[in-house]
Design a protein around this motif. Structure first.
Motif, mmCIF file in Angstrom:
data_model
loop_
_atom_site.group_PDB
_atom_site.id
_atom_site.type_symbol
_atom_site.label_atom_id
_atom_site.label_comp_id
_atom_site.label_asym_id
_atom_site.label_seq_id
_atom_site.Cartn_x
_atom_site.Cartn_y
_atom_site.Cartn_z
ATOM 1 N N ASP A 1 44.275 -21.113 -41.229
ATOM 2 C CA ASP A 1 44.039 -19.816 -41.887
ATOM 3 C C ASP A 1 44.343 -19.890 -43.379
ATOM 4 O O ASP A 1 43.625 -19.297 -44.200
ATOM 5 C CB ASP A 1 44.907 -18.742 -41.225
ATOM 6 C CG ASP A 1 44.414 -18.396 -39.823
ATOM 7 O OD1 ASP A 1 43.241 -18.669 -39.537
ATOM 8 O OD2 ASP A 1 45.214 -17.862 -39.027
ATOM 9 N N ASP B 1 38.884 -15.097 -33.840
ATOM 10 C CA ASP B 1 40.155 -14.582 -33.298
ATOM 11 C C ASP B 1 40.250 -14.758 -31.802
ATOM 12 O O ASP B 1 41.315 -15.020 -31.251
ATOM 13 C CB ASP B 1 40.307 -13.101 -33.664
ATOM 14 C CG ASP B 1 40.450 -12.919 -35.162
ATOM 15 O OD1 ASP B 1 40.883 -13.881 -35.826
ATOM 16 O OD2 ASP B 1 40.098 -11.842 -35.663
ATOM 17 N N LYS B 2 39.148 -14.578 -31.089
ATOM 18 C CA LYS B 2 39.147 -14.644 -29.631
ATOM 19 C C LYS B 2 38.095 -15.635 -29.193
ATOM 20 O O LYS B 2 36.969 -15.631 -29.697
ATOM 21 C CB LYS B 2 38.863 -13.275 -29.009
ATOM 22 C CG LYS B 2 39.937 -12.239 -29.319
ATOM 23 C CD LYS B 2 39.619 -10.931 -28.644
ATOM 24 C CE LYS B 2 40.707 -9.884 -28.945
ATOM 25 N NZ LYS B 2 40.404 -8.577 -28.312
#
Length: 529
Positions: A379, A403-404
């Motif tokens: 990140d 994110d998922k």
């Protein structure tokens, strides 16, 4: 890979120093330190006692000095004064008392001279009185007596007046008060003297009693020695009467009291055993009446079988008792370990859950701690890359990490998405064109360099080489990319570009050119000078 940082190698492993201390040395040093601490505490305790004794002695000395300074002759206040100043005050008071004594000695000499003059006058008066008549003698005697009284009274008054002039009192009341205190002190001293005399008389009485007792004890000792000598003579006489030559021969025949008691006990035991045996023999004869006599061999065989059974039963009993004791001991140990077992079960449960959480095996698509750290670091790289990609793409594209992950697969946690700010939609990076992919790749490379340099200050990525990729960019994109690379080169980094685009040749002054010919390829360096 390392479970903490994910690295497959470390530049330098931790090693113990050559002079590292062992556990045994540490224990010895600890014991030595404890002994030294004990000696130190003992010394501190003794020092405290000595200090307390010194303080008590100083306090007692100060009390004595204060009492001396508070005497009527000095009348000096000693409250709140240190010990050194008190010693100086008492030395000064000694000097003053010496001066007062000297003055009183002079006054005594003067009074003695007056007494001698008075005695001479009395003698002269007696001589003259013999020549006068009886009446005149009587008048003279009377007048002489009156004169003597008056002179004595005058002398007393003068002495009192002189003494009052030399005394350090402001008025008569103060002097009378001091006199009362001195009289009270005299009474106390006389009482103490009487007490001391009484103690002395009691001690003399006690000493006399002790001397009397010593005399009586000496007499008793002499009498005892005489009796001892008499008994010794009688003992020698009886030895000879019994046929012994001397005391040593007699002592060789003496039997100790313990041995006599032992032999008497053996005799009593023998008699007791004989009586018991006789009773058993009689009881056996009574029991044998009316019974059939068996063969001795048969009795021995039956007795042997019974003894074998008894031995087997005793052996089994011993084994069972041993096993029972061992089981009871183990039961006690298990009961003692039960509390620790429950505590360790709880700790194991917590540790197992933490381990599964770190390993990412708790289900629901969890990732490992290593993957989480990698994602967190990635990140930071993406954030640094977007600072390069936004100006390079004229603010159109930004990179994001997914994110998922779809389903329960955890191997896609580092997948990238690109946000098109012109449309507001996200899409996979695989949908980017060749030029857009080159911009994204270049931004990630620059972001990685910036992140490593900021997190690890000792590591600097000083060189960056780009192999092709510019051929897919339009002129505007090339200009944006070149601006960023020129800014990098201005910060001390070496940027190398491998390309055949003419636009780049015009923008880069320092070039390494590869020229082909029939003889082969040649390298030509152009410094742009």
């Amino acid at each position: 890979p390392c479970p903490v940082c994910g690295s497959v190698h470390h530049p330098q492993l931790a090693t113990l120093p050559e002079r590292s201390i062992t556990e045994e040395q540490c224990k010895k040093l600890s014991e030595k330190a404890e002994k030294a601490e004990t000696v130190k505490n003992k010394a501190l305790e003794e020092a405290g006692k000595a200090n307390a004794s010194v303080q008590a002695a100083e306090q007692q000395l100060m009390e004595h000095i204060k009492k001396c300074l508070g005497h009527d002759l000095l009348r000096s206040s000693a409250d709140g004064i240190p010990l050194e100043e008190l010693i100086e005050e008492i030395s000064h008071g000694k000097y003053e008392i010496t001066e007062i004594i000297r003055k009183y000695d002079g006054r005594v000499d003067e009074l003695e001279m007056n007494c001698q003059k008075l005695e001479q006058a009395q003698e002269d008066l007696k001589t003259a009185s013999g020549k006068e008549s009886a009446e005149l003698r009587e008048k003279k005697d009377h007048l002489t007596e009156e004169q003597h009284k008056n002179e004595n009274l005058l002398a007393e008054k003068r002495a009192s007046l002189s003494l009052l002039q030399t005394l350090p009192y402001e008025n008569l009341e103060q002097a009378q008060a001091v006199r009362s205190e001195n009289q009270a002190e005299i009474v106390k001293i006389e009482q103490a003297i009487q007490t001391a005399r009484g103690n002395k008389e009691a001690a003399e009485t006690e000493v006399a009693g002790i001397h009397s007792a010593i005399k009586e004890l000496k007499g008793a000792l002499d009498k005892t020695r005489e009796e001892e000598a008499e008994l010794q003579r009688e003992f020698v006489f009886r030895l000879k009467a019994k046929g012994f030559l001397n005391q040593d021969e007699f002592l060789s025949c003496v039997v100790p009291e313990e041995e006599i008691q032992k032999e008497e006990k053996e005799i009593m035991d023998y008699h007791t055993t004989a009586e018991s045996t006789d009773r058993q023999w009689k009881q056996a004869r009574a029991d044998a009446e009316g019974r059939t006599m068996m063969d001795l061999k048969t009795v021995k065989s039956v007795l042997g079988a019974q003894n074998n059974k008894v031995e087997v039963l005793q052996k089994d009993y011993g084994q069972i008792s041993s096993r029972l004791a061992d089981n009871l001991r183990k039961q006690g140990q298990i009961a003692g370990l039960r509390e620790n077992l429950e505590k360790y079960k709880k700790e194991c449960s917590i540790t197992t859950r933490l381990y599964r959480l770190v390993k990412g095996t708790t289900g629901n698509g969890k990732i490992t701690l290593e993957q989480y750290i990698q994602a967190a670091g990635f990140d930071h790289i993406i954030l640094a890359a977007n600072r390069r990609l936004l100006p390079m793409s004229d603010g159109q594209y930004e990179l994001y990490r997914k994110d998922k992950s779809p389903g329960k697969q955890s191997n896609t946690f580092l997948d990238l998405e690109v946000l098109d700010n012109f449309t507001g939609c996200r899409r996979p990076v695989g949908n980017l064109s060749g030029g857009e992919s080159f911009k994204a790749s270049l931004s990630l490379a620059l972001g990685l360099s910036d992140t490593v340099s900021s997190h690890l200050g000792g590591i600097q990525m000083e060189a960056l080489f780009i192999d092709e990729g510019f051929g897919t960019l339009d002129r505007k994109s090339i200009e944006n990319a070149m601006d960023i690379l020129l800014n990098l080169s201005g910060t001390g980094k070496l940027v190398g570009i491998i390309s055949h685009r003419e636009e780049l040749k015009e923008s880069i002054p320092q070039q390494i050119k590869i020229e082909k010919s029939r003889e082969g390829s040649q390298i030509k360096i152009d410094l742009g000078v």
